[in-house]
Design a protein around this motif. Sequence first.
Motif, PDB file in Angstrom:
ATOM      1  N   VAL A 159      -4.978  -5.431  -5.827  1.00  0.00           N
ATOM      2  CA  VAL A 159      -5.543  -4.598  -6.878  1.00  0.00           C
ATOM      3  C   VAL A 159      -4.737  -4.815  -8.133  1.00  0.00           C
ATOM      4  O   VAL A 159      -3.525  -5.054  -8.084  1.00  0.00           O
ATOM      5  CB  VAL A 159      -5.532  -3.094  -6.478  1.00  0.00           C
ATOM      6  CG1 VAL A 159      -4.102  -2.596  -6.299  1.00  0.00           C
ATOM      7  CG2 VAL A 159      -6.273  -2.257  -7.500  1.00  0.00           C
ATOM      8  N   SER A 160      -5.401  -4.779  -9.288  1.00  0.00           N
ATOM      9  CA  SER A 160      -4.722  -4.993 -10.560  1.00  0.00           C
ATOM     10  C   SER A 160      -3.615  -3.959 -10.740  1.00  0.00           C
ATOM     11  O   SER A 160      -3.825  -2.763 -10.541  1.00  0.00           O
ATOM     12  CB  SER A 160      -5.722  -4.889 -11.717  1.00  0.00           C
ATOM     13  OG  SER A 160      -6.733  -5.863 -11.602  1.00  0.00           O
ATOM     14  N   ASP A 161      -2.434  -4.413 -11.110  1.00  0.00           N
ATOM     15  CA  ASP A 161      -1.282  -3.532 -11.271  1.00  0.00           C
ATOM     16  C   ASP A 161      -1.206  -3.041 -12.703  1.00  0.00           C
ATOM     17  O   ASP A 161      -0.555  -3.634 -13.562  1.00  0.00           O
ATOM     18  CB  ASP A 161       0.014  -4.259 -10.892  1.00  0.00           C
ATOM     19  CG  ASP A 161       1.224  -3.328 -10.931  1.00  0.00           C
ATOM     20  OD1 ASP A 161       1.017  -2.092 -10.873  1.00  0.00           O
ATOM     21  OD2 ASP A 161       2.361  -3.834 -11.030  1.00  0.00           O
ATOM     22  N   SER A 162      -1.917  -1.957 -12.998  1.00  0.00           N
ATOM     23  CA  SER A 162      -1.902  -1.368 -14.329  1.00  0.00           C
ATOM     24  C   SER A 162      -2.138   0.128 -14.173  1.00  0.00           C
ATOM     25  O   SER A 162      -2.684   0.579 -13.163  1.00  0.00           O
ATOM     26  CB  SER A 162      -2.993  -1.986 -15.216  1.00  0.00           C
ATOM     27  OG  SER A 162      -4.280  -1.580 -14.777  1.00  0.00           O
ATOM     28  N   PRO A 163      -1.713   0.937 -15.156  1.00  0.00           N
ATOM     29  CA  PRO A 163      -1.942   2.385 -15.051  1.00  0.00           C
ATOM     30  C   PRO A 163      -3.404   2.738 -14.825  1.00  0.00           C
ATOM     31  O   PRO A 163      -3.718   3.702 -14.129  1.00  0.00           O
ATOM     32  CB  PRO A 163      -1.438   2.902 -16.406  1.00  0.00           C
ATOM     33  CG  PRO A 163      -0.419   1.902 -16.833  1.00  0.00           C
ATOM     34  CD  PRO A 163      -0.934   0.577 -16.351  1.00  0.00           C
ATOM     35  N   ARG A 164      -4.318   1.941 -15.397  1.00  0.00           N
ATOM     36  CA  ARG A 164      -5.746   2.219 -15.252  1.00  0.00           C
ATOM     37  C   ARG A 164      -6.194   2.123 -13.803  1.00  0.00           C
ATOM     38  O   ARG A 164      -7.160   2.766 -13.395  1.00  0.00           O
ATOM     39  CB  ARG A 164      -6.540   1.245 -16.128  1.00  0.00           C
ATOM     40  CG  ARG A 164      -8.062   1.374 -16.011  1.00  0.00           C
ATOM     41  CD  ARG A 164      -8.747   0.480 -17.023  1.00  0.00           C
ATOM     42  NE  ARG A 164     -10.191   0.535 -16.878  1.00  0.00           N
ATOM     43  CZ  ARG A 164     -10.909  -0.401 -16.256  1.00  0.00           C
ATOM     44  NH1 ARG A 164     -10.313  -1.451 -15.735  1.00  0.00           N
ATOM     45  NH2 ARG A 164     -12.223  -0.295 -16.163  1.00  0.00           N
ATOM     46  N   HIS A 165      -5.474   1.327 -13.001  1.00  0.00           N
ATOM     47  CA  HIS A 165      -5.908   1.081 -11.632  1.00  0.00           C
ATOM     48  C   HIS A 165      -4.974   1.705 -10.600  1.00  0.00           C
ATOM     49  O   HIS A 165      -5.012   1.327  -9.425  1.00  0.00           O
ATOM     50  CB  HIS A 165      -6.013  -0.429 -11.391  1.00  0.00           C
ATOM     51  CG  HIS A 165      -6.975  -1.125 -12.299  1.00  0.00           C
ATOM     52  ND1 HIS A 165      -6.579  -1.811 -13.427  1.00  0.00           N
ATOM     53  CD2 HIS A 165      -8.325  -1.207 -12.261  1.00  0.00           C
ATOM     54  CE1 HIS A 165      -7.646  -2.308 -14.037  1.00  0.00           C
ATOM     55  NE2 HIS A 165      -8.712  -1.961 -13.350  1.00  0.00           N
ATOM     56  N   PRO A 183      10.162   6.794 -12.054  1.00  0.00           N
ATOM     57  CA  PRO A 183      10.329   6.644 -13.509  1.00  0.00           C
ATOM     58  C   PRO A 183       9.032   6.358 -14.251  1.00  0.00           C
ATOM     59  O   PRO A 183       8.903   6.707 -15.428  1.00  0.00           O
ATOM     60  CB  PRO A 183      11.306   5.457 -13.622  1.00  0.00           C
ATOM     61  CG  PRO A 183      12.046   5.442 -12.325  1.00  0.00           C
ATOM     62  CD  PRO A 183      11.062   5.892 -11.300  1.00  0.00           C
ATOM     63  N   ASP A 184       8.071   5.701 -13.582  1.00  0.00           N
ATOM     64  CA  ASP A 184       6.806   5.399 -14.251  1.00  0.00           C
ATOM     65  C   ASP A 184       5.846   6.575 -14.263  1.00  0.00           C
ATOM     66  O   ASP A 184       4.765   6.500 -14.856  1.00  0.00           O
ATOM     67  CB  ASP A 184       6.124   4.191 -13.601  1.00  0.00           C
ATOM     68  CG  ASP A 184       5.767   4.412 -12.123  1.00  0.00           C
ATOM     69  OD1 ASP A 184       6.061   5.502 -11.594  1.00  0.00           O
ATOM     70  OD2 ASP A 184       5.202   3.487 -11.512  1.00  0.00           O
ATOM     71  N   GLY A 185       6.208   7.678 -13.601  1.00  0.00           N
ATOM     72  CA  GLY A 185       5.390   8.881 -13.613  1.00  0.00           C
ATOM     73  C   GLY A 185       4.210   8.871 -12.666  1.00  0.00           C
ATOM     74  O   GLY A 185       3.437   9.829 -12.623  1.00  0.00           O
ATOM     75  N   ARG A 186       4.053   7.815 -11.866  1.00  0.00           N
ATOM     76  CA  ARG A 186       2.902   7.736 -10.965  1.00  0.00           C
ATOM     77  C   ARG A 186       3.151   8.538  -9.696  1.00  0.00           C
ATOM     78  O   ARG A 186       4.159   8.333  -9.018  1.00  0.00           O
ATOM     79  CB  ARG A 186       2.617   6.281 -10.587  1.00  0.00           C
ATOM     80  CG  ARG A 186       2.316   5.374 -11.750  1.00  0.00           C
ATOM     81  CD  ARG A 186       1.894   4.000 -11.253  1.00  0.00           C
ATOM     82  NE  ARG A 186       1.777   3.049 -12.346  1.00  0.00           N
ATOM     83  CZ  ARG A 186       1.340   1.803 -12.212  1.00  0.00           C
ATOM     84  NH1 ARG A 186       0.973   1.367 -11.004  1.00  0.00           N
ATOM     85  NH2 ARG A 186       1.271   0.989 -13.235  1.00  0.00           N
ATOM     86  N   PRO A 187       2.254   9.435  -9.330  1.00  0.00           N
ATOM     87  CA  PRO A 187       2.407  10.169  -8.067  1.00  0.00           C
ATOM     88  C   PRO A 187       2.384   9.225  -6.870  1.00  0.00           C
ATOM     89  O   PRO A 187       1.622   8.253  -6.843  1.00  0.00           O
ATOM     90  CB  PRO A 187       1.191  11.106  -8.053  1.00  0.00           C
ATOM     91  CG  PRO A 187       0.729  11.177  -9.464  1.00  0.00           C
ATOM     92  CD  PRO A 187       1.055   9.856 -10.072  1.00  0.00           C
ATOM     93  N   GLN A 188       3.215   9.496  -5.896  1.00  0.00           N
ATOM     94  CA  GLN A 188       3.244   8.717  -4.653  1.00  0.00           C
ATOM     95  C   GLN A 188       2.750   9.624  -3.524  1.00  0.00           C
ATOM     96  O   GLN A 188       3.509  10.398  -2.961  1.00  0.00           O
ATOM     97  CB  GLN A 188       4.666   8.215  -4.376  1.00  0.00           C
ATOM     98  CG  GLN A 188       5.212   7.302  -5.446  1.00  0.00           C
ATOM     99  CD  GLN A 188       4.422   5.999  -5.557  1.00  0.00           C
ATOM    100  OE1 GLN A 188       4.212   5.303  -4.564  1.00  0.00           O
ATOM    101  NE2 GLN A 188       3.977   5.686  -6.766  1.00  0.00           N
ATOM    102  N   LEU A 189       1.466   9.536  -3.237  1.00  0.00           N
ATOM    103  CA  LEU A 189       0.810  10.451  -2.313  1.00  0.00           C
ATOM    104  C   LEU A 189       0.129   9.675  -1.197  1.00  0.00           C
ATOM    105  O   LEU A 189      -0.365   8.557  -1.399  1.00  0.00           O
ATOM    106  CB  LEU A 189      -0.239  11.289  -3.057  1.00  0.00           C
ATOM    107  CG  LEU A 189       0.241  12.070  -4.285  1.00  0.00           C
ATOM    108  CD1 LEU A 189      -0.949  12.603  -5.064  1.00  0.00           C
ATOM    109  CD2 LEU A 189       1.154  13.198  -3.859  1.00  0.00           C
ATOM    110  N   TYR A 190       0.073  10.275  -0.029  1.00  0.00           N
ATOM    111  CA  TYR A 190      -0.689   9.695   1.073  1.00  0.00           C
ATOM    112  C   TYR A 190      -2.164   9.977   0.852  1.00  0.00           C
ATOM    113  O   TYR A 190      -2.565  11.130   0.619  1.00  0.00           O
ATOM    114  CB  TYR A 190      -0.225  10.282   2.403  1.00  0.00           C
ATOM    115  CG  TYR A 190      -1.051   9.853   3.591  1.00  0.00           C
ATOM    116  CD1 TYR A 190      -1.097   8.513   3.986  1.00  0.00           C
ATOM    117  CD2 TYR A 190      -1.788  10.776   4.321  1.00  0.00           C
ATOM    118  CE1 TYR A 190      -1.847   8.115   5.078  1.00  0.00           C
ATOM    119  CE2 TYR A 190      -2.535  10.390   5.421  1.00  0.00           C
ATOM    120  CZ  TYR A 190      -2.569   9.060   5.796  1.00  0.00           C
ATOM    121  OH  TYR A 190      -3.319   8.663   6.874  1.00  0.00           O
ATOM    122  N   LEU A 191      -2.977   8.939   0.891  1.00  0.00           N
ATOM    123  CA  LEU A 191      -4.412   9.047   0.619  1.00  0.00           C
ATOM    124  C   LEU A 191      -4.680   9.613  -0.777  1.00  0.00           C
ATOM    125  O   LEU A 191      -5.728  10.204  -1.025  1.00  0.00           O
ATOM    126  CB  LEU A 191      -5.113   9.909   1.686  1.00  0.00           C
ATOM    127  CG  LEU A 191      -5.171   9.304   3.082  1.00  0.00           C
ATOM    128  CD1 LEU A 191      -5.735  10.307   4.082  1.00  0.00           C
ATOM    129  CD2 LEU A 191      -6.034   8.032   3.086  1.00  0.00           C
TER     130      LEU A 191
END
Length: 467
Positions: A436-442, A361-369
């Motif tokens: 790691v900071s949990d934000s779209p930028r990171h 739902p957040d649109g972030r790709p979930q990829l290996y490496l």
Amino acid sequence: MPRSADHDSSVTGAAQWRDERSMTEQSENVCVIGAGASGLCTVKNLREQGFGVDCYERETGVGGAWNWRHDRSPVYASTHLISSKPFSQYPDFPLPDDWPDYPHHSQLLRYLERYADHFDLRRHIWFGTEVVRVVPAEGDRWDVTTRSSGGNGAERTQRYSAVIIANGHNWAPNQPDYEGLSDFTGQVVHASAYHDATQLRGRRVLVIGGGNTGCDIAVEAGQQASHCWHSTRRGYWYTPKYVLGRPSDQVNARLLAMRLPLVLRRWIYQRMLRLTVGDLTRFGMRAPDHQVFESHPIVNSQLVYHVGHGTVRPVPDVARFRRHAVELADGSEIDPDLVVLATGYQPRFDFLDPRLLGAGPDGRPQLYLHAFAREHPTLSVVGLPQPDSGIFPLIHWQSVIVARWLRTRMADPGATATLAARIQAEAGRHWHDGKVSDSPRHQFEVSQLTYLRALQSAMDSLEVATR
């Protein structure tokens, strides 16, 4: 217009049909999207593995974001690299020895053009051609639909054995939606529309954003504007470009190579920053709300200088816009006539259903490496990682492992079982030291050495399987 299929494909290109559209079979070839820094090394490394390649580039030349002539290029006149030469070059094509530690963007474009010519890559690139649609086909293949970048002419669909996305993620501006912004009478531009300091001369400028671009523009506003405010949501660690007489990323690389515990590396690095930069809160800047190495640092030697001289005034986050003023989070108001939104960019793959990259739902790709799609072994992305130093070595080795994965999978599918299991189990993992900071930028933040070791481990699993 070059046609790599004419040179490389063993398929005659027999016309087929899909949904009543003409479709040409190029299923022995690999499609690469984008001819910037990521796309060029991907084409080169695919060719070295014996693949025929069609690379589609919407612009008329190579270079991607580093080609200032392109409409989508985010570079501005004064842009220099924030990573030094050893971390800003492909491992098999070094930057010239006589270039400075931090080359200018025009030099890097020349470097990419020389790279393309040295490895004879242009003949595999369709310039002025944009990809409008990528959909899966049977047998883990892909139907790729393209058209002229001007929007004229018919669409053309071709089937490929694999697709590698290398279109970058610094071209789609992230536009924040502030309350009252539409009623503000001043000028508001995104940093993507910033070209040079003449846009700031004599203006009352508010720069919003604490990243490297925001800091660069604030420095130029401090030199050219009649007044400059710099608004950030949080505090950051500011790293000078030189520490102990060496580029700062080279000093950090020395610490990484020593394999010191993270807590000790943090102590050493914070001590160096305390000695070279000092306590920024005494200038009115905000204290960092995170540890060193939890996000990539802001590399800037001039911001503190201009803050200390009063030409740049740090202010809190923006609360809302009013007709003739901007209200800040502390309740105070300022009256800029030009607002620059240095609020970053969004990764966008408009031609592809984001679910194919495992996006939720957040649109972030979930990829290996940050490269391999979990459910689609012939779909990969090159160029997403955001390291704590230069990205060129990372994208080189990313594209090498992707090319070898595809070659091994075609030659002996069983030999890819170990890596396939890792892709399934570790897609979406952060390759970073500590939190790691949990934000779209990171979202694509990686520690360079940790990530390179992970790439090496993935490559080793292929090589062991094929012995």
